[in-house]
Design a protein around this motif. Structure first.
Motif, mmCIF file in Angstrom:
data_model
loop_
_atom_site.group_PDB
_atom_site.id
_atom_site.type_symbol
_atom_site.label_atom_id
_atom_site.label_comp_id
_atom_site.label_asym_id
_atom_site.label_seq_id
_atom_site.Cartn_x
_atom_site.Cartn_y
_atom_site.Cartn_z
ATOM 1 N N GLU A 368 0.845 -1.183 0.000
ATOM 2 C CA GLU A 368 0.000 0.000 0.000
ATOM 3 C C GLU A 368 0.897 1.255 0.000
ATOM 4 N N PRO A 369 0.386 2.377 -0.519
ATOM 5 C CA PRO A 369 1.201 3.592 -0.574
ATOM 6 C C PRO A 369 1.799 3.995 0.772
ATOM 7 N N ILE A 370 1.016 3.865 1.851
ATOM 8 C CA ILE A 370 1.541 4.249 3.160
ATOM 9 C C ILE A 370 2.664 3.320 3.585
ATOM 10 N N GLU A 371 2.572 2.047 3.196
ATOM 11 C CA GLU A 371 3.643 1.091 3.512
ATOM 12 C C GLU A 371 4.897 1.414 2.718
ATOM 13 N N VAL A 372 4.717 1.820 1.443
ATOM 14 C CA VAL A 372 5.867 2.206 0.617
ATOM 15 C C VAL A 372 6.578 3.402 1.234
ATOM 16 N N ALA A 373 5.808 4.368 1.704
ATOM 17 C CA ALA A 373 6.396 5.560 2.318
ATOM 18 C C ALA A 373 7.195 5.199 3.569
ATOM 19 N N LYS A 374 6.625 4.356 4.419
ATOM 20 C CA LYS A 374 7.331 3.943 5.635
ATOM 21 C C LYS A 374 8.605 3.177 5.291
ATOM 22 N N PHE A 375 8.484 2.301 4.286
ATOM 23 C CA PHE A 375 9.635 1.505 3.860
ATOM 24 C C PHE A 375 10.761 2.422 3.371
ATOM 25 N N LEU A 376 10.428 3.390 2.498
ATOM 26 C CA LEU A 376 11.440 4.289 1.966
ATOM 27 C C LEU A 376 12.068 5.150 3.049
ATOM 28 N N ASN A 377 11.236 5.650 3.967
ATOM 29 C CA ASN A 377 11.766 6.491 5.037
ATOM 30 C C ASN A 377 12.782 5.748 5.887
ATOM 31 N N GLU A 378 12.478 4.516 6.227
ATOM 32 C CA GLU A 378 13.414 3.743 7.049
ATOM 33 C C GLU A 378 14.664 3.408 6.249
#
Length: 546
Positions: A368-378
């Motif tokens: 999901e987009p929110i998961e992609v964002a969290k993944f990239l941030n970490e």
């Protein structure tokens, strides 16, 4: 009164008063202050008063909001701050921007007509410091009101939290003991060297503020040259004054002035004068000693505020720099700035690292987009942390890719070696460190190149970013695209500098667009026998390419 001062198209000075209601600034006609500039955003910034302070907030503008050259999101404004909205500049004042004029008067006043008091020889100061002899103590004993005032000044200096408030309170207290028609506290502008009025007191309540303040050049010059408080007694009783060119012509009966000085630096002046025929006899010798002591104490207070302001500015600067540089690089940059040594655009040798996630698009499709964002941030946080550990500079994020530079803005030596060490750590630790929260397997590929580039701040107007430009950057980006999953591909110049530290295999020659000669490249497989710097546990060697 808080105001913003700026120039319109005709270069006429304009002011906007900052009151209880917020002021919006931008290009759109619905702003309180409409700025006719294509570089200013439609709704660029907002200025507001809160709890006695003035704040400016950037409203997500494209070209940014700056205070004294530092980009901010929201910050308090201090008297004299220079505010920039793209190519539009304003000056912030906590008071009306009055101008000081030093009028020529009796420059040939005989020395015996002047009373002087140096802080080192002031009986008042010597008594306070416990260094006075019996004669000095006898002189001070009748001066209970002066002593009480001096202790009040010290209390104001030690407890004040705003410079403007401190200076105004000091002048009001002094006016209670030294009877005068008017008084000014002036501070020297560090850029222009001009004296700027910071606090004003007037015995006539409700009188209109002066737009131009006229002071005796003789009195002020003597005070600054000799670093002593200077007093001219009742001028009308001095028959040797030329009426056409004297403090008599300025309608001044008596004037008293003390420099604000600490060490060898004069930071300003305290000046009082009398124009009233009711205040006969002028000022007293005891008041001269008092003002000399107060001038020295105020200078110490101003020095304290300068240090506080320096810390505040440095914190803002660090907040801007820490996104791109490691802490030790930031320390080096700030030390350059403290010595007024700008980090100019310069040609220098650096090592550039490009690191990219293999098949990120397919990886993102499963989340999901929110998961992609969290993944990239970490992921990007971990990568940046590794770059900083090895003294590198984060140049930019490019989607899921990262560009890092080793050797600029400052070189710590062995930049190529540190770049390869950081890349190995990225490759071999990123999956393990992220696997707990993000079990989806992924790999990175890395390209590294070394060469001479132009490094510095580039951009337009206030949209400046630190980066490196040149052919070695383009080659590094190409090498990353030619690299393979979990592999590190380095150029010939990098290999020459790191061959003794790492196990490398010749990867062949790669044709790079824009270059006639192919680029010789090597695969970095792991650390060699001479490399002792520890890496994360679990390091493995990538299989060599045949």
């Amino acid at each position: 009164m808080a105001i913003l001062e700026f120039q319109d198209k005709t270069r006429r000075a304009c002011v906007v008063e900052v009151g209880d209601d917020a002021i919006s600034l931008g290009r759109s006609p619905d702003n309180d202050l409409v700025i006719d500039s294509g570089f200013v955003s439609a709704h660029h910034a907002r200025v507001r008063r809160h709890s006695g302070k003035t704040f400016i907030q950037d409203l997500g503008s494209h070209n940014g909001t700056f205070i004294n050259g530092l980009r901010i999101k929201e910050a308090p404004l201090i008297d004299g701050d220079e505010v920039s909205l793209a190519d539009f500049s304003l000056k912030f004042y906590e008071r009306s921007p009055q101008r000081v004029t030093f009028l020529e008067d009796a420059s040939d006043i005989r020395e015996e007509r002047l009373l002087k008091s140096h802080v080192d020889s002031s009986p008042l100061v010597q008594t306070i410091l416990g260094q006075a002899d019996a004669e000095s103590q006898t002189q001070v004993q009748p001066l209970a009101s002066e002593l009480l005032l001096f202790y009040r000044i010290i209390e104001i200096v030690n407890t004040a939290i705003e410079l403007q408030q401190m200076l105004q309170q000091i002048m009001e207290r002094v006016m209670e003991v030294i009877p005068a028609n008017r008084g000014y506290l002036l501070l020297k502008d560090e850029k222009s060297g001009e004296m700027v009025p910071m606090a004003i007191v007037d015995s006539e309540e409700g009188s209109a503020p002066e737009t131009t303040i006229s002071l005796s050049r003789t009195v002020c010059t003597k005070a600054m040259e000799e670093k002593s408080a200077v007093l001219i007694e009742d001028a009308l009783s001095m028959g040797d004054f030329n009426p056409s060119k004297s403090i008599v012509a300025l309608n001044i009966r008596s004037a008293i002035c003390s420099p604000l000085w600490h060490g060898e630096e004069i930071t300003g002046l305290i000046y009082f004068d009398n124009r009233s025929f009711m205040l006969t006899g002028g000022f007293k010798r005891s008041q001269l000693d008092l003002l000399s002591a107060i001038g020295y104490q105020v200078a110490l207070g101003i020095e304290k505020f300068k240090l506080v302001e320096k810390v505040r500015r440095e914190e803002m600067l660090r907040a801007n720099l820490q996104r791109y540089h490691s802490p030790d690089v930031i320390d080096t940059i700030i030390s350059h700035l403290e010595r007024n040594e700008e980090l100019l655009v310069q040609e220098t040798e650096v090592t550039i690292v490009f690191c990219d996630i293999v098949g990120f698009t397919k990886l993102a499709e499963k989340k999901e987009p929110i998961e992609v964002a969290k993944f990239l941030n970490e992921y990007l946080s971990i990568m940046t942390e590794i770059v900083f550990e090895h003294g590198g500079t984060l140049d930019k994020y490019i989607g899921d890719a990262i560009m890092a530079v080793f050797g600029a803005p400052v070189s710590k030596g062995e930049d190529a070696r540190q770049a390869v060490l950081a890349s190995l750590k990225m490759r071999d630790s990123i999956q393990r460190r992220m696997s707990f929260r993000h079990p989806v397997p992924f790999e990175v590929r890395v390209g590294i190149n070394t060469g001479r580039v132009v490094a510095g701040n580039f951009g337009s107007l206030q949209r400046m970013e630190y980066t490196v430009i040149g052919d070695p950057v383009n080659v590094a980006a190409r090498l990353e695209s030619y690299s393979e999953p979990s592999r590190i591909l380095i150029g010939e110049a990098t290999h020459r500098q790191v061959a003794e530290y790492f196990n490398c295999d010749f990867a062949g020659e790669y044709k790079v667009r824009g270059r006639q000669e192919p680029v010789k490249c090597w695969w970095v497989n792991g650390v060699g026998a001479t490399e002792t710097m520890p890496l994360d546990s679990g390091m493995r060697e990538a299989p060599s390419k045949g």
